[in-house]
Design a protein around this motif. Sequence first.
Motif, PDB file in Angstrom:
ATOM      1  N   SER A   4     -18.757  52.044  16.609  1.00  0.00           N
ATOM      2  CA  SER A   4     -20.164  52.402  16.404  1.00  0.00           C
ATOM      3  C   SER A   4     -20.291  53.768  15.744  1.00  0.00           C
ATOM      4  O   SER A   4     -19.438  54.637  15.867  1.00  0.00           O
ATOM      5  CB  SER A   4     -20.911  52.404  17.742  1.00  0.00           C
ATOM      6  N   GLY A   5     -21.421  53.944  15.034  1.00  0.00           N
ATOM      7  CA  GLY A   5     -21.689  55.217  14.382  1.00  0.00           C
ATOM      8  C   GLY A   5     -22.957  55.146  13.576  1.00  0.00           C
ATOM      9  O   GLY A   5     -23.905  54.444  13.952  1.00  0.00           O
ATOM     10  N   VAL A   6     -23.007  55.895  12.468  1.00  0.00           N
ATOM     11  CA  VAL A   6     -24.157  55.852  11.572  1.00  0.00           C
ATOM     12  C   VAL A   6     -23.644  55.599  10.155  1.00  0.00           C
ATOM     13  O   VAL A   6     -22.493  55.893   9.831  1.00  0.00           O
ATOM     14  CB  VAL A   6     -24.972  57.160  11.618  1.00  0.00           C
ATOM     15  N   ALA A   7     -24.538  55.039   9.299  1.00  0.00           N
ATOM     16  CA  ALA A   7     -24.159  54.759   7.928  1.00  0.00           C
ATOM     17  C   ALA A   7     -25.200  55.327   6.979  1.00  0.00           C
ATOM     18  O   ALA A   7     -26.393  55.439   7.320  1.00  0.00           O
ATOM     19  CB  ALA A   7     -24.016  53.254   7.710  1.00  0.00           C
ATOM     20  N   TYR A   8     -24.769  55.704   5.776  1.00  0.00           N
ATOM     21  CA  TYR A   8     -25.633  56.261   4.730  1.00  0.00           C
ATOM     22  C   TYR A   8     -25.556  55.346   3.502  1.00  0.00           C
ATOM     23  O   TYR A   8     -24.455  55.082   2.992  1.00  0.00           O
ATOM     24  CB  TYR A   8     -25.196  57.666   4.352  1.00  0.00           C
ATOM     25  N   PRO A   9     -26.686  54.865   3.010  1.00  0.00           N
ATOM     26  CA  PRO A   9     -26.679  54.017   1.817  1.00  0.00           C
ATOM     27  C   PRO A   9     -26.226  54.800   0.585  1.00  0.00           C
ATOM     28  O   PRO A   9     -26.264  56.034   0.571  1.00  0.00           O
ATOM     29  CB  PRO A   9     -28.149  53.581   1.677  1.00  0.00           C
ATOM     30  N   PRO A  10     -25.816  54.110  -0.462  1.00  0.00           N
ATOM     31  CA  PRO A  10     -25.386  54.802  -1.683  1.00  0.00           C
ATOM     32  C   PRO A  10     -26.499  55.669  -2.265  1.00  0.00           C
ATOM     33  O   PRO A  10     -27.646  55.226  -2.391  1.00  0.00           O
ATOM     34  CB  PRO A  10     -25.038  53.657  -2.638  1.00  0.00           C
ATOM     35  N   ARG A  11     -26.170  56.948  -2.568  1.00  0.00           N
ATOM     36  CA  ARG A  11     -27.072  57.895  -3.238  1.00  0.00           C
ATOM     37  C   ARG A  11     -28.355  58.165  -2.464  1.00  0.00           C
ATOM     38  O   ARG A  11     -29.367  58.580  -3.037  1.00  0.00           O
ATOM     39  CB  ARG A  11     -27.388  57.414  -4.650  1.00  0.00           C
ATOM     40  N   PRO A  54     -16.393  65.238  11.967  1.00  0.00           N
ATOM     41  CA  PRO A  54     -16.269  63.770  11.918  1.00  0.00           C
ATOM     42  C   PRO A  54     -15.599  63.311  10.629  1.00  0.00           C
ATOM     43  O   PRO A  54     -15.750  63.918   9.569  1.00  0.00           O
ATOM     44  CB  PRO A  54     -17.719  63.286  11.994  1.00  0.00           C
ATOM     45  N   VAL A  55     -14.877  62.211  10.725  1.00  0.00           N
ATOM     46  CA  VAL A  55     -14.229  61.607   9.567  1.00  0.00           C
ATOM     47  C   VAL A  55     -15.247  60.704   8.870  1.00  0.00           C
ATOM     48  O   VAL A  55     -15.950  59.921   9.513  1.00  0.00           O
ATOM     49  CB  VAL A  55     -12.990  60.797   9.999  1.00  0.00           C
ATOM     50  N   TRP A  63     -21.453  53.051   0.167  1.00  0.00           N
ATOM     51  CA  TRP A  63     -21.819  53.220   1.568  1.00  0.00           C
ATOM     52  C   TRP A  63     -20.823  54.158   2.263  1.00  0.00           C
ATOM     53  O   TRP A  63     -19.623  54.130   1.973  1.00  0.00           O
ATOM     54  CB  TRP A  63     -21.825  51.869   2.282  1.00  0.00           C
ATOM     55  N   VAL A  64     -21.373  54.977   3.186  1.00  0.00           N
ATOM     56  CA  VAL A  64     -20.529  55.918   3.954  1.00  0.00           C
ATOM     57  C   VAL A  64     -20.805  55.707   5.431  1.00  0.00           C
ATOM     58  O   VAL A  64     -21.971  55.710   5.867  1.00  0.00           O
ATOM     59  CB  VAL A  64     -20.811  57.385   3.567  1.00  0.00           C
ATOM     60  N   PHE A  65     -19.734  55.549   6.184  1.00  0.00           N
ATOM     61  CA  PHE A  65     -19.856  55.345   7.628  1.00  0.00           C
ATOM     62  C   PHE A  65     -19.244  56.531   8.356  1.00  0.00           C
ATOM     63  O   PHE A  65     -18.151  57.001   8.000  1.00  0.00           O
ATOM     64  CB  PHE A  65     -19.141  54.054   8.047  1.00  0.00           C
ATOM     65  N   VAL A  66     -19.967  57.036   9.380  1.00  0.00           N
ATOM     66  CA  VAL A  66     -19.481  58.152  10.200  1.00  0.00           C
ATOM     67  C   VAL A  66     -19.427  57.675  11.645  1.00  0.00           C
ATOM     68  O   VAL A  66     -20.481  57.364  12.236  1.00  0.00           O
ATOM     69  CB  VAL A  66     -20.383  59.391  10.079  1.00  0.00           C
ATOM     70  N   PRO A  67     -18.264  57.615  12.251  1.00  0.00           N
ATOM     71  CA  PRO A  67     -18.162  57.122  13.638  1.00  0.00           C
ATOM     72  C   PRO A  67     -18.704  58.135  14.628  1.00  0.00           C
ATOM     73  O   PRO A  67     -18.764  59.345  14.346  1.00  0.00           O
ATOM     74  CB  PRO A  67     -16.656  56.922  13.816  1.00  0.00           C
ATOM     75  N   ASP A  68     -19.110  57.627  15.792  1.00  0.00           N
ATOM     76  CA  ASP A  68     -19.567  58.527  16.854  1.00  0.00           C
ATOM     77  C   ASP A  68     -18.426  59.430  17.320  1.00  0.00           C
ATOM     78  O   ASP A  68     -18.637  60.614  17.620  1.00  0.00           O
ATOM     79  CB  ASP A  68     -20.119  57.717  18.035  1.00  0.00           C
ATOM     80  N   GLN A  69     -17.223  58.894  17.404  1.00  0.00           N
ATOM     81  CA  GLN A  69     -16.050  59.660  17.829  1.00  0.00           C
ATOM     82  C   GLN A  69     -14.877  59.311  16.913  1.00  0.00           C
ATOM     83  O   GLN A  69     -14.626  58.141  16.630  1.00  0.00           O
ATOM     84  CB  GLN A  69     -15.682  59.339  19.284  1.00  0.00           C
ATOM     85  N   ASN A  70     -14.182  60.338  16.492  1.00  0.00           N
ATOM     86  CA  ASN A  70     -13.056  60.112  15.582  1.00  0.00           C
ATOM     87  C   ASN A  70     -11.957  59.259  16.212  1.00  0.00           C
ATOM     88  O   ASN A  70     -11.260  58.510  15.526  1.00  0.00           O
ATOM     89  CB  ASN A  70     -12.450  61.451  15.139  1.00  0.00           C
ATOM     90  N   LYS A  71     -11.844  59.356  17.527  1.00  0.00           N
ATOM     91  CA  LYS A  71     -10.765  58.622  18.184  1.00  0.00           C
ATOM     92  C   LYS A  71     -10.954  57.105  18.046  1.00  0.00           C
ATOM     93  O   LYS A  71      -9.988  56.347  18.136  1.00  0.00           O
ATOM     94  CB  LYS A  71     -10.670  59.007  19.653  1.00  0.00           C
ATOM     95  N   ASP A  72     -12.213  56.698  17.804  1.00  0.00           N
ATOM     96  CA  ASP A  72     -12.475  55.264  17.698  1.00  0.00           C
ATOM     97  C   ASP A  72     -11.861  54.664  16.435  1.00  0.00           C
ATOM     98  O   ASP A  72     -11.632  53.450  16.377  1.00  0.00           O
ATOM     99  CB  ASP A  72     -13.982  55.007  17.709  1.00  0.00           C
ATOM    100  N   ILE A  73     -11.641  55.484  15.412  1.00  0.00           N
ATOM    101  CA  ILE A  73     -11.046  54.951  14.175  1.00  0.00           C
ATOM    102  C   ILE A  73      -9.621  55.474  13.990  1.00  0.00           C
ATOM    103  O   ILE A  73      -9.110  55.548  12.875  1.00  0.00           O
ATOM    104  CB  ILE A  73     -11.903  55.310  12.938  1.00  0.00           C
TER     105      ILE A  73
END
Length: 331
Positions: A4-11, A54-55, A63-73
């Motif tokens: 789980s995390g958040v995502a940012y659409p292109p541009r 965060p990674v 698309w860019v995804f940022v996880p809630d916790q780095n350990k999850d990925i």
Amino acid sequence: MRVSGVAYPPRLSQRCSADIDISGEQIKLCCDHQMVSQTSLEQLTLSDSVGNLPVRVSFPDGWVFVPDQNKDIDCLLQKKGRKSLRIRKVESNLWLIFVSIVFCIAMLFAGYRYGIPWFSHYAARMLPDGVPVFVGEKILDQLDEQFETSHIPVQQQQAIRKRVALFQQQLPPMPFPVQIEFRGSDIANAFALPGGKIVLLDPLVELAQSDQQLDGVILHEMGHIYHRHMMTRLVESSLTAVVVASLTGDTSGVVHQMIGAGVFVMNTGLSRDMERQADQFAKQAMLKIYHTSEPMAAMFELLQQQQMRHTPDWLSSHPNFSERIESMRQP
């Protein structure tokens, strides 16, 4: 595996709640429960993990995804050859950072205090003979800007040179033929240069009350030549200068470094250990040639009296005169 995390659409700067589904080599990105992107692990781009930042997981379509916790990925990081969670924890451990800094400082000190002198000792003996001769001549050229023409009578100069020639026949072989140079000055001093030159300043020659006293000083300087002290110090100083210059980006020729370091060493003196070693060489030579080292002790007493002001022992590169006089008079 879902993360789980958040995502940012292109541009776009807006974001949405998202998760990624890691299934073998395929990665799916879902934003608000709808799949918005899909790619393979090979095409996925991961940012470097720095501290607790965060990674960022970037998909080929933007698309860019940022996880809630780095350990999850962490599994993605390992598959992509990036730093794992364990390595990141080690890098952020303050105690380990402190220990590493102390270790690096200790290694730098050990290298400067022991490594460079050890290397310089052997490097000075590996250099072609032409290098010390060339460096010695260039150092004398620069020092001549401070000196005047000698006023010692030519006959006296010739007599001193003849005695030195006889010394070389009675003493261990020198790495270079010893050449005596005379210069005018207002201080009583003598010094050896790389390549075998010994410079005697007029006040020192005039201060000596006998040939034996002056010879003791000359033999001391011959000790420096025999042990290659000047070249060792020049290699050491030059090596240090080259290392510093390399770190700052200002590099130049090693020979030029040696010449500049040579003038500096002539003005600051050699180390105390080198001076003691040269004293012992001179003492043994005096005992062999004159069967006594008393003239050297007497010369040190004259030099001690000539000092215009007292220099604290810890500021002088030479052992103090009392120590040297006592050493000369010991059986």
